[in-house]
Each structure stands twice: as structure tokens, then as C-alpha cells.
Scaffold this active site. Structure first.
Site, short mmCIF file in Angstrom:
data_model
loop_
_atom_site.label_atom_id
_atom_site.label_comp_id
_atom_site.label_asym_id
_atom_site.label_seq_id
_atom_site.Cartn_x
_atom_site.Cartn_y
_atom_site.Cartn_z
N HIS A 1 -9.30 2.94 -1.94
CA HIS A 1 -7.92 2.50 -1.70
C HIS A 1 -7.45 1.54 -2.78
O HIS A 1 -7.27 0.35 -2.52
CB HIS A 1 -7.83 1.89 -0.30
CG HIS A 1 -6.46 1.51 0.13
ND1 HIS A 1 -5.31 2.16 -0.33
CD2 HIS A 1 -6.02 0.55 0.99
CE1 HIS A 1 -4.26 1.60 0.23
NE2 HIS A 1 -4.65 0.63 1.02
N ILE B 1 -12.22 -1.93 -1.54
CA ILE B 1 -11.39 -2.42 -2.64
C ILE B 1 -11.74 -1.55 -3.85
O ILE B 1 -12.92 -1.45 -4.21
CB ILE B 1 -11.66 -3.91 -2.88
CG1 ILE B 1 -11.12 -4.73 -1.71
CG2 ILE B 1 -11.04 -4.38 -4.20
CD1 ILE B 1 -11.58 -6.17 -1.70
N CYS C 1 0.81 -1.22 0.00
CA CYS C 1 0.00 0.00 0.00
C CYS C 1 0.85 1.27 0.00
O CYS C 1 0.32 2.37 -0.13
CB CYS C 1 -0.94 -0.01 1.20
SG CYS C 1 -1.92 -1.52 1.27
N CYS D 1 -13.66 -0.14 7.39
CA CYS D 1 -12.69 -0.66 6.43
C CYS D 1 -12.70 0.17 5.16
O CYS D 1 -13.77 0.53 4.66
CB CYS D 1 -13.03 -2.11 6.06
SG CYS D 1 -13.33 -3.20 7.46
N SER D 2 -11.52 0.42 4.61
CA SER D 2 -11.46 1.07 3.30
C SER D 2 -11.89 0.06 2.24
O SER D 2 -11.74 -1.14 2.42
CB SER D 2 -10.06 1.59 3.01
OG SER D 2 -9.11 0.55 3.09
#
Ligand SMILES: [Zn+2]
Lengths: 143, 384
Positions: free
Chosen positions: B328, B204, B83, B201-202
Site C-alpha cells: 500500500h 508500508i 490513500c 494491516c497492510s
């Protein structure tokens, strides 16, 4: 990938060489002759003092849950839910990640005592069972 | 200051989100690159080298992009630090400029995930953690549970990070999600890895972001008179092997990344006006800000709930909406953070502008390695 329902392993070979012993079941780490720090998995250097000579070490089988989560979503091919924890081995001052079984997800607590248990991590190309590890709640609780 | 700064001549993005499978990685990269080149007023002929950050793009993605963009023949390199890949590419470009290798460098962070990643991301199968069932969400969930126990923080305070960042994203046209969300929505969302739910949560995502970096000679080549924002330095550290039974949220890797940032840039923590922080999960923003030393240890959750880290607060964190809202696409995130810092430092960030922003930090953390406190961490320091 192991699931909570998979049976304890009784034969086969460690899924990674040098990671564990089958009989008696033990995790294998390394201990620094200089500062005494223990590492798991075993490393060729001491992560604490960087200078000491390291020797093989069998780790204590008694742990306690330092933190945990119930995994409800995982990539395809992984059965959920399962309980994943940071398990502390106080006798060795080692913290490692492992699944915890023998306790319902909603009954897991911080500092809960757990014991090492070997389990299947799959099957090798030659059909041999591959043996991995997890921890089981020490005190009998509803699973 | 150890190396010369890099001038940001132009930045550009394609909006992050979920694109159809037939929208290729190369096309997204081209879209961002053309935006950045146009922003810089630069022709392709002015570009000396191409630096591409990606994780899932496959072999020589950078060269595939170059061949479509018209930068074929140039030095092209691919940078993978999970990341932190986009930010690592920026660091390598900064070093090459400072070394005198180039005068104009194009950096692209790009990722196409929605057609190749499902259910979350986990370490490489060769890593021991993957074998015991580790997924990224689980690590942050265990961090959160310990944080709650150790600091008397509340679940609501951690959830406040998602509420804050989504409120910011309303003003960000590049964000995947631009709707405000309520605390009740975060708390009531489907559990992913308890205590974290879906809105902790970020997502997909797919997306690309690009940056044109220059030396002073490069600025003259582009005919740019005013210098604009500069990258003063980009710290890079990796996690260390941990021993003992210490604080799970010690974030020593973040502390070291912060020290690298201050050492390389000559800027200090007290100078920072805003932060783009790698909030891949709500709790991650909290403990990483603490690790950097920008928030007192154990206070990050309370600060989020009290608005200290919101737009208008003392230290705005993620005015863009962060990873939680912007999305992300992992290799693109570091470049997107530098786009946001550039807009903030130019004073052109519109409804999400941090008033009087003069110095800013962008932090990425990429990957996990069994037994360590992280894979890679990057820290970009920029000034207006
Ligand atoms: Zn030692």
C-alpha cells in the site's frame, strides 16, 4: 502526546481554544436550537439539520465506552501501549474519541462507565501547560 | 451516464515493495509510466497531460517526474486525497478527457514511504484525532471490536480476509507479498491495535502504477483499433460530520460513494463481477463492501470465511491480493487497482483471473477527519 501516566492537569490553558473549560472541567460543544443535536467540537452549523442556529453547550462529563482498542504500535515518539476509545456521552448523544485511563488494557469492556478528566497535552512555547482531555474508568479497577 | 467514458489504452506498474532509499520516487514513477506507455503503444509526443497522485512526494512531484520522463511543458497536476490520491488523479483525467481538454492523458500514482514513514500513519497534526493518539490501525480496531459485538461475527472470520487476499496474491507478480498465509498465522501475529494484529494491516510500501486514458480520438491517435476496457465513471465523496450514537460501522460514506458510482456509470451493483476493495485493514474490506451494498449488512465477515468473496466465489474481492498483499504505497494504490481491473477485464490476469469478468469496481478510502465518517472515497467503475 499524552501518556497514560501523565498527571491530571490543574492549571494552564486549553490546547485548542474553545475546546474545553478548566474549572469546572467541561468539554465545550455546540447545540442546535432547532433540532437539539449536539456536536463536539463546537461547529458553526448544525451537522444534523443544517438549518438551525447553534449555541455553545457544556457537555456531560459522564460517558461509556462504545468501542476501544489497545494501541501497541504507533509512530516514533508515541509511548505505547495506551487505550483509545469511542466514548459516548448519553446525556448529549455525542460520541467522541479519547484515551481511557484508570483501567488495565485487558480489563476494559464495552459499555464501561468513564468520567471526563483533564490532562496535559504538552507545553506551549511560552512554558504554559496545554490542557487536553481523556476519560477515567468510573469504578475503581486495577490499573 | 453523465460523462463520456475514458478508454484505457495502457496500464503498467513497478512491483510494490520496499525499495532502497536511493531508489527515488521519480524513478519508480518513470518505471510505471514507461510500462503503461509501452502497453498503449504510445510515444511521449502523444500525451496531452499528466495527472499524478501522491501524498508524501513533496511539492510538484508530478513536475519533477515530467521533467525526467520528457513530459516537461505539458499541463501537470498533483492530486492529494491521502490513500485515494491515485484514484482521484484518474477521476480528474477522466473529467478532462470528457470535457474535451485532452485526448490522451497519463495518470501516475506513486509513493515512496519506507524511507519516510514508520510505525503506521495518522492524521495531520492539526486534526483533533491526532492529538488524542489516533493512528489508522486504532480506528479500524475499534470498528472491528464493535463489528464482533454487533453481528455475532468471530475474530477468525475477520482474519479470513487476510488469508483469502494473500492466497490471491500468489498469482500476482506485482504484489509485495506472494506467499499464502494461514489463519493461525493471522491470529498469532504480533498485536498492533487489538483485536487487530500485524497480518490484519497492510504494509508500508513503495511503488508506482500508471494508466493511459484516451478519448476515441486519442485511441485513433495511438493507432488502437480495438477499444478494450473503459472507465465509465469515477465517484468521489467526502465524509460527513456525524451526530448521535448510531452504528459505528454504518459506512454511510461508502453507501454514498456507491450511489455515485452507479449514477455516473449507469452500471448497477448487480452487474459487478469483481471488486478491488481498499483493504488497508481486514475489517475495512468487510464493512466497506457492506456499505457499498454489495454484501448484506453484518454478513461480510461470514462471506469472507465462507469463500463467497474468494476467487471462484460468487463475488471475488481483491483478486490482486489487495492492499494487504500487493502492498500500500498510498498514492499509488488507486492507480494499481485500475491496472488490476484492466487486466481482469482484458482476461489477461493469469492465475488470478475472474472468469467472464465484464464489469468491475475499484474502491479507495483516503484519510480521516475528526468528527466525520471519513476523508475521501473514490469508486471507479469499469467495463470490458
Ligand atoms: Zn439542527
Amino acid at each position: 502526546m499524552p501518556s497514560a501516566e501523565s498527571p491530571p492537569a490543574t492549571r494552564g490553558r486549553p490546547f485548542r481554544e474553545g475546546l474545553l473549560a478548566l474549572d469546572p472541567p467541561r468539554l465545550l460543544g455546540s447545540r442546535c436550537a432547532g433540532c437539539g443535536a449536539t456536536a463536539f467540537p463546537a461547529r458553526a452549523f448544525c451537522p444534523a439539520c443544517r438549518t438551525g442556529v447553534v449555541e455553545p453547550a457544556e457537555l456531560s462529563t459522564s460517558g461509556r465506552v462504545h468501542s476501544f482498542t489497545v494501541v501497541r504500535q504507533a509512530p516514533p515518539g508515541t509511548e505505547v501501549p495506551y487505550t483509545l476509545a469511542w466514548v459516548d456521552l448519553p446525556a448529549d448523544e455525542v460520541r467522541l474519541m479519547a484515551q481511557v485511563v484508570g483501567v488495565a488494557p485487558e480489563a476494559v469492556e464495552l459499555d464501561m462507565p468513564v468520567d471526563l478528566e483533564l490532562t496535559t497535552f504538552g507545553t506551549a512555547d511560552d512554558g504554559t501547560e496545554l490542557v487536553g482531555f481523556r476519560f477515567r474508568a468510573t469504578v475503581a479497577v486495577a490499573a | 451516464m453523465s460523462l463520456a467514458p475514458a478508454h484505457v489504452a495502457g496500464v503498467g506498474m513497478v512491483r510494490f515493495g520496499k525499495y532502497p532509499a536511493d531508489v527515488m520516487l521519480e524513478a519508480m514513477a518513470l518505471g510505471a509510466a514507461r510500462e503503461a506507455l509501452a502497453d498503449a503503444g504510445a510515444d511521449l509526443a502523444a500525451v496531452d497531460g499528466l495527472y499524478v497522485g501522491h501524498v508524501f512526494g513533496g511539492p510538484v512531484a508530478g513536475q519533477r517526474i515530467a521533467a525526467q520522463l520528457g513530459l516537461d511543458g505539458r499541463p501537470v497536476s498533483n492530486h492529494e486525497n491521502y490513500c485515494a490520491s491515485g484514484a482521484t488523479a484518474i477521476r480528474e483525467a477522466w473529467v478532462a478527457l470528457a470535457a474535451g481538454l485532452h485526448d490522451v492523458a497519463l495518470v501516475i500514482g506513486v509513493e515512496k514511504m519506507t524511507d519516510r514513514v514508520a510505525g503506521g500513519v495518522r492524521p495531520d497534526p492539526g486534526d483533533l484525532d491526532a492529538a488524542v493518539g489516533y493512528v489508522m490501525a486504532a480506528g479500524h480496531a475499534m470498528s472491528a471490536r464493535r463489528y464482533l459485538a454487533d453481528h455475532g461475527a468471530t475474530r477468525e472470520q475477520i482474519a479470513a480476509v487476510a488469508v483469502k487476499n494473500h492466497a490471491h496474491s500468489v498469482h500476482n507478480p506485482w504484489a509485495q507479498y506472494r506467499k499464502p498465509i494461514s489463519l493461525e498465522q493471522v491470529l498469532g501475529a504480533r498485536p498492533i491495535a487489538e483485536p487487530l494484529g500485524l497480518l490484519d494491516c497492510s504494509p508500508i510500501s513503495d511503488g508506482a502504477a500508471a494508466v493511459v486514458l484516451c478519448t476515441p480520438a486519442g485511441l485513433r491517435r495511438l493507432g488502437l483499433g480495438s477499444t478494450g476496457p473503459r472507465v465509465l465513471g469515477v465517484g468521489l465523496v467526502s465524509g460527513t460530520v456525524q451526530t448521535g450514537l448510531g452504528d459505528l460501522n454504518a459506512e454511510d460514506v461508502s453507501r454514498r460513494a456507491g450511489e455515485e458510482a452507479w449514477r455516473l456509470s449507469g452500471v448497477g451493483p448487480d452487474d459487478i463481477d469483481l471488486v478491488e476493495m481498499h483493504d488497508c485493514f481486514t475489517i475495512a474490506e468487510i464493512v466497506r463492501m457492506e456499505g457499498l451494498g454489495l454484501v448484506p449488512h453484518g454478513r461480510g465477515a461470514a462471506w469472507a470465511a465462507e469463500g463467497v468473496t474468494a476467487l471462484g466465489g460468487r463475488l471475488p474481492v481483491n483478486p490482486s491480493g489487495g492492499l494487504l498483499s500487493r502492498g500500500h504505497p498510498v498514492g499509488a494504490t488507486g492507480a494499481a487497482q485500475v491496472c488490476e481491473l484492466t487486466w481482469q477485464l482484458r482476461g489477461t490476469a493469469g492465475g488470478r483471473q475472474v472468469d467472464g469478468a465484464r464489469a468491475a469496481l475499484a474502491y479507495c478510502k483516503g484519510g480521516t477527519v475528526n468528527g466525520t465518517d471519513g476523508g475521501s472515497v473514490t469508486t471507479v467503475v469499469m467495463t470490458a
